[in-house]
Motif scaffolding. Structure first.
Motif, PDB file in Angstrom:
ATOM      1  N   LYS A 409       0.824  -1.211   0.000  1.00  0.00           N
ATOM      2  CA  LYS A 409       0.000   0.000   0.000  1.00  0.00           C
ATOM      3  C   LYS A 409       0.856   1.258   0.000  1.00  0.00           C
ATOM      4  CE  LYS A 409      -3.735   2.287   2.553  1.00  0.00           C
ATOM      5  NZ  LYS A 409      -4.636   2.217   3.741  1.00  0.00           N
ATOM      6  N   ASP A 410       2.010   1.209   0.686  1.00  0.00           N
ATOM      7  CA  ASP A 410       2.893   2.365   0.726  1.00  0.00           C
ATOM      8  C   ASP A 410       3.919   2.349  -0.403  1.00  0.00           C
ATOM      9  OD1 ASP A 410       3.857   0.120   1.926  1.00  0.00           O
ATOM     10  OD2 ASP A 410       4.856   1.134   3.570  1.00  0.00           O
ATOM     11  N   MET A 411       3.607   1.604  -1.473  1.00  0.00           N
ATOM     12  CA  MET A 411       4.388   1.598  -2.722  1.00  0.00           C
ATOM     13  C   MET A 411       5.822   1.128  -2.522  1.00  0.00           C
ATOM     14  SD  MET A 411       2.948   4.929  -4.802  1.00  0.00           S
ATOM     15  CE  MET A 411       3.522   6.103  -3.577  1.00  0.00           C
ATOM     16  N   VAL A 412       5.979   0.076  -1.743  1.00  0.00           N
ATOM     17  CA  VAL A 412       7.282  -0.549  -1.537  1.00  0.00           C
ATOM     18  C   VAL A 412       7.263  -1.905  -2.236  1.00  0.00           C
ATOM     19  CG1 VAL A 412       8.918  -1.471   0.140  1.00  0.00           C
ATOM     20  CG2 VAL A 412       7.628   0.613   0.660  1.00  0.00           C
ATOM     21  N   LEU A 442       0.253  -1.911   4.536  1.00  0.00           N
ATOM     22  CA  LEU A 442       1.586  -1.342   4.555  1.00  0.00           C
ATOM     23  C   LEU A 442       2.614  -2.442   4.785  1.00  0.00           C
ATOM     24  CD1 LEU A 442       0.831   1.721   6.872  1.00  0.00           C
ATOM     25  CD2 LEU A 442       0.837   1.699   4.365  1.00  0.00           C
ATOM     26  N   VAL A 443       3.868  -2.127   4.526  1.00  0.00           N
ATOM     27  CA  VAL A 443       4.924  -3.126   4.711  1.00  0.00           C
ATOM     28  C   VAL A 443       4.993  -3.586   6.156  1.00  0.00           C
ATOM     29  CG1 VAL A 443       7.416  -3.500   4.634  1.00  0.00           C
ATOM     30  CG2 VAL A 443       6.290  -2.355   2.749  1.00  0.00           C
ATOM     31  N   ARG A 444       4.944  -2.661   7.091  1.00  0.00           N
ATOM     32  CA  ARG A 444       5.020  -3.041   8.505  1.00  0.00           C
ATOM     33  C   ARG A 444       3.830  -3.907   8.908  1.00  0.00           C
ATOM     34  NH1 ARG A 444       1.533   0.129  11.334  1.00  0.00           N
ATOM     35  NH2 ARG A 444       0.867   2.121  10.426  1.00  0.00           N
ATOM     36  N   GLN A 445       2.663  -3.680   8.305  1.00  0.00           N
ATOM     37  CA  GLN A 445       1.501  -4.521   8.599  1.00  0.00           C
ATOM     38  C   GLN A 445       1.676  -5.918   8.016  1.00  0.00           C
ATOM     39  OE1 GLN A 445      -1.435  -1.907   6.818  1.00  0.00           O
ATOM     40  NE2 GLN A 445      -2.086  -1.142   8.828  1.00  0.00           N
ATOM     41  N   LEU A 446       2.232  -6.000   6.813  1.00  0.00           N
ATOM     42  CA  LEU A 446       2.469  -7.307   6.202  1.00  0.00           C
ATOM     43  C   LEU A 446       3.469  -8.119   7.017  1.00  0.00           C
ATOM     44  CD1 LEU A 446       2.663  -6.234   2.446  1.00  0.00           C
ATOM     45  CD2 LEU A 446       0.921  -7.708   3.455  1.00  0.00           C
ATOM     46  N   LYS A 447       4.533  -7.467   7.474  1.00  0.00           N
ATOM     47  CA  LYS A 447       5.553  -8.188   8.234  1.00  0.00           C
ATOM     48  C   LYS A 447       5.062  -8.619   9.616  1.00  0.00           C
ATOM     49  CE  LYS A 447       9.649  -6.234   5.988  1.00  0.00           C
ATOM     50  NZ  LYS A 447      10.236  -7.544   5.624  1.00  0.00           N
ATOM     51  N   SER A 448       4.004  -7.996  10.103  1.00  0.00           N
ATOM     52  CA  SER A 448       3.479  -8.364  11.420  1.00  0.00           C
ATOM     53  C   SER A 448       2.466  -9.502  11.354  1.00  0.00           C
ATOM     54  CB  SER A 448       2.824  -7.147  12.082  1.00  0.00           C
ATOM     55  OG  SER A 448       1.683  -6.727  11.350  1.00  0.00           O
ATOM     56  N   LEU A 449       2.048  -9.901  10.135  1.00  0.00           N
ATOM     57  CA  LEU A 449       1.084 -10.998  10.013  1.00  0.00           C
ATOM     58  C   LEU A 449       1.731 -12.319  10.404  1.00  0.00           C
ATOM     59  CD1 LEU A 449      -0.736 -10.214   6.629  1.00  0.00           C
ATOM     60  CD2 LEU A 449      -1.620  -9.887   8.937  1.00  0.00           C
ATOM     61  N   LYS A 450       0.977 -13.161  11.080  1.00  0.00           N
ATOM     62  CA  LYS A 450       1.433 -14.503  11.445  1.00  0.00           C
ATOM     63  C   LYS A 450       0.721 -15.495  10.543  1.00  0.00           C
ATOM     64  CE  LYS A 450       2.288 -13.295  16.269  1.00  0.00           C
ATOM     65  NZ  LYS A 450       1.983 -13.592  17.683  1.00  0.00           N
ATOM     66  N   VAL A 451       1.461 -15.956   9.552  1.00  0.00           N
ATOM     67  CA  VAL A 451       0.890 -16.842   8.543  1.00  0.00           C
ATOM     68  C   VAL A 451       1.433 -18.238   8.777  1.00  0.00           C
ATOM     69  CG1 VAL A 451       0.533 -17.200   6.082  1.00  0.00           C
ATOM     70  CG2 VAL A 451       0.866 -14.889   6.971  1.00  0.00           C
ATOM     71  N   ASN A 452       0.548 -19.181   9.027  1.00  0.00           N
ATOM     72  CA  ASN A 452       0.942 -20.557   9.303  1.00  0.00           C
ATOM     73  C   ASN A 452       0.491 -21.460   8.176  1.00  0.00           C
ATOM     74  OD1 ASN A 452       2.101 -20.006  11.792  1.00  0.00           O
ATOM     75  ND2 ASN A 452       0.176 -20.284  12.885  1.00  0.00           N
ATOM     76  N   GLU A 453       1.227 -22.576   8.013  1.00  0.00           N
ATOM     77  CA  GLU A 453       0.804 -23.617   7.086  1.00  0.00           C
ATOM     78  C   GLU A 453      -0.215 -24.493   7.801  1.00  0.00           C
ATOM     79  OE1 GLU A 453       0.839 -25.720   3.424  1.00  0.00           O
ATOM     80  OE2 GLU A 453       1.527 -23.749   4.075  1.00  0.00           O
ATOM     81  N   VAL A 454      -1.335 -24.756   7.135  1.00  0.00           N
ATOM     82  CA  VAL A 454      -2.427 -25.469   7.790  1.00  0.00           C
ATOM     83  C   VAL A 454      -2.753 -26.744   7.025  1.00  0.00           C
ATOM     84  CG1 VAL A 454      -4.846 -25.318   8.477  1.00  0.00           C
ATOM     85  CG2 VAL A 454      -3.371 -23.329   8.687  1.00  0.00           C
ATOM     86  N   LYS A 455      -2.896 -27.836   7.748  1.00  0.00           N
ATOM     87  CA  LYS A 455      -3.404 -29.074   7.169  1.00  0.00           C
ATOM     88  C   LYS A 455      -4.923 -29.051   7.279  1.00  0.00           C
ATOM     89  CE  LYS A 455       0.716 -31.757   8.334  1.00  0.00           C
ATOM     90  NZ  LYS A 455       1.230 -32.951   9.054  1.00  0.00           N
TER      91      LYS A 455
END
Length: 668
Positions: A409-412, A442-455
């Motif tokens: 969103k912040d064009m990075v 934003l980049v900081r929001q993307l880096k704060s997401l906790k994305v897990n692999e799910v079965k």
């Protein structure tokens, strides 16, 4: 593919330190050797066609030849008696071997602005080792050097490129004929003497992509505006994406057929887009007309620059009968506007835009690093498009790594494949999936997401999770971080992500486009040029228009068009060019891209295409599991020859630099 090595080695400064003594000795360096001027005769034979305002020119590595700057190139002139020989006599002051290239340059007689139309793109330029012998050198052949022809289209140094795409007979007639009719279309740019066009000619209708005239008597309106129209400084070409006619060329006198199966691209290079309009003439061949009879002039339209509100889109314009001057139908036009990229500077010293060494047929490329998400032997999940995955691919022997880049969103520029950020939320006894568009965070929001692999079959969060405590394992690294983390000897295949519109008018992958395509590509190129430091890079994209932008905004990095053959039952794209391997090849040929990237399944299903690939040389293999392929020698094709080569030397050799100032973007 061989190492994209640099043609010129920088001289190394050798520092000598004397033994420590009580007194210091200062040695005065000798004065520089004076460089005398020599008259050099440049003669070249050119057998092609030159448009009005086009000139043969020469550019080279000294001030007399412009220091590789197109705006300082030197024009050649025809010799009397032989119209195919062009020449010039110049006083050259050069202490090193003289290097030069020929080009075809267009100059606006009103403003003096220059445009590179075509130029010699051999990896190594022409060289005169002893400038004293320059007067005796033989006549050069334009585009031919050491038995190889390399002559390619230029890039956008100034002005604007606009394309009108008429695909699959886009006509909607008010009174359609019982028999299908084949229409020919010719489009001619004209200059508006008044910079602000008449708003009375055309207005927006209720629909966002439909244009209607303000009067049924379009002929009268155009007659009133004739005094404001003048031939424009422009180059109008056309290409039909077919087996026999996929190169850009001069428009025929009576236009180009736009039938149900025709993919026609009108390509214009102009200087001032805001003061240029486009006349569209429609011709029709009579059903009983002889082959040598000219067609009938049946309709026309004037396209003003005010109707183009963004860099790309689709408009439907009325066409007016040339006899009764009433609207007889509508034509749908897809358009693309290409603007120069601010902040980057490209000269004519070196280009890899169309370079590929056919002798190297085995190039190992790590797809998204180690490939899509998978579990290693120690049950550690290595996420795709992360720094740890890219590094692991290099350790497994990859010459290049491929990864996907899009804007936050912040064009990075960030590295991620999907247009959505997928994550799971645990709610009581079940898991709930959540999706957020990448361009909404934003980049900081993307880096704060906790994305897990799910079965999903177990309905619980897998114990095999991505490591969150190691920075290199985190998703959404920025493009700058990837440049800094991966060794300079490893090549990059950077895929620019852009959500394409499907035939049902929806965007693929539930993506959203919040950015103007010119701005989108400019930010990508600025980041690449700023941090590449001589790294070997290939740019690619599934979207044909993004490939066109990448091709004409710079002259250094090659561009590949990725075809996306639609499997049975899938929804094809609205743009037909990526929908089949053949149309992808024709489009790459028309835009003079380096080549295409095809799906393995498509090639293997057709033995003829396998033979075609073998005859043309298999350049690269894209692996999803680098651990499963045979280990290869660690000295990759991009390995620098000298261990002591430094980044500073590379920067000096590249000659493609960033301008220090940041001009305002030219988008609306």
């Amino acid at each position: 593919m061989q190492r994209w090595g640099y043609a010129y080695e920088c001289e190394k400064c050798i520092e000598t330190t004397s033994a420590t003594t009580s007194t210091e000795t200062f040695i005065t360096p000798p004065p520089p050797t004076p460089v005398s001027e020599h008259e050099c005769v440049f003669r070249v034979r050119y057998n092609g066609y030159l448009w009005p305002n086009e000139h043969l020119a020469v550019v080279g590595n000294c001030s007399s030849l412009g220091d590789w700057n197109v705006n300082e190139c030197v024009f050649l002139y025809k010799e009397e008696g032989d119209e195919n020989i062009w020449s010039a006599v110049l006083s050259i002051r050069c202490a090193i071997p003289m290097e030069y290239r020929y080009l075809i340059c267009a100059e606006n007689p009103r403003t003096g602005t220059r445009i590179v139309r075509r130029w010699e793109t051999h990896l190594h330029p022409r060289v005169v080792e002893n400038i004293c012998e320059c007067e005796e050198k033989p006549i050069d052949e334009y585009g031919l050097l050491n038995g190889k022809i390399c002559d390619d289209r230029g890039w956008l140094t100034s002005g604007t490129i606009i394309q009108f795409k008429l695909f699959n007979a886009p006509f909607r007639m008010i009174k359609p004929s019982k028999c299908p009719r084949l229409y020919n279309v010719k489009i001619k740019p004209v200059h508006l003497k008044n910079a602000a066009p008449c708003e009375a000619i055309i207005e927006r209708s209720g629909k966002p992509d439909v244009l209607t005239s303000t009067s049924s008597d379009m002929h009268q309106i155009l007659t009133e505006c004739d005094s404001k129209l003048d031939p424009a400084f422009a180059f109008n070409e056309v290409a039909v994406l077919s087996e026999t006619d996929s190169k850009l060329h001069l428009q025929p006198e009576y236009g180009t057929p736009c039938g149900p199966d025709d993919l026609v691209i009108f390509h214009f290079t102009i200087e001032d887009f805001r003061s240029t309009a486009f006349y569209m003439d429609v011709y029709l061949f009579g059903m009983r007309a002889a082959r040598d009879e000219p067609p009938i002039y049946v309709a026309y339209q004037l396209l003003l620059p005010d109707i183009f509100k963004c860099s790309e889109g689709r408009i439907e314009v009325p066409i007016t009968c040339s006899f009764k001057h009433r609207i007889v139908g509508y034509v749908t036009i897809d358009f693309l506007i290409v603007l120069p990229t601010p902040e980057i500077y490209c000269d004519m010293k070196l280009s890899y835009e169309r370079y590929w060494n056919p002798e190297k047929t085995g190039l190992y490329v790590g797809h998204r690093g180690l490939g899509p998400n998978f579990v290693t032997a120690n049950q550690c999940l290595v996420r795709e498009n992360t720094i740890v995955s890219l590094k692991a691919a290099v350790e497994e022997g990859a010459h290049m790594v491929e990864f996907d880049v899009q804007l936050s969103k912040d064009m990075v520029p960030i590295v991620h494949h999907d247009f959505q950020a997928h994550f799971w939320v645990k709610a009581r006894k079940y898991l709930k999936t959540m999706e957020i568009p990448i361009q909404s965070l934003l980049v900081r929001q993307l880096k704060s997401l906790k994305v897990n692999e799910v079965k999903q079959e177990e309905k619980e969060i897998s114990e095999c999770c991505f490591k969150r405590d190691v920075v290199e394992h985190l998703p959404f690294p920025t493009l700058e971080e990837v440049f800094e983390a991966i060794p300079l000897t490893v090549g990059f295949n950077i895929e620019i992500k852009w959500a394409q519109r499907l035939i049902n008018n929806r965007l693929e992958g539930r993506g959203k486009q919040k950015f103007d395509p010119n701005m989108y590509v400019d930010i990508m190129l600025q980041c690449i040029f700023r941090h590449a430091n001589g790294r070997r890079i290939i740019l690619s994209c599934f979207d044909a228009d993004i490939c066109t932008l990448l091709r004409y905004k710079q002259n250094y990095y090659p561009v590949l068009f990725i075809s996306q053959e639609c499997p049975e039952g899938s929804i094809p794209f609205r743009d037909p060019r990526p929908n089949s391997l053949q149309t992808a090849v024709y489009n790459a040929n028309a835009m003079e891209l380096l080549g295409i990237v095809a799906r393995t399944e498509t090639i293997l299903q057709d033995t003829c295409q396998v033979n075609m690939a073998i005859n043309r040389g298999l350049h690269a293999i894209l692996y999803d599991k680098m651990e499963m392929c045979e280990r290869i020698i660690k000295d990759g094709v991009f390995q620098l020859q000298a261990e002591e080569s430094t980044v500073e030397e590379i920067n000096e050799e590249v000659r493609v630099s960033m301008r220090p100032q940041h001009p305002a973007f030219l988008y609306q």
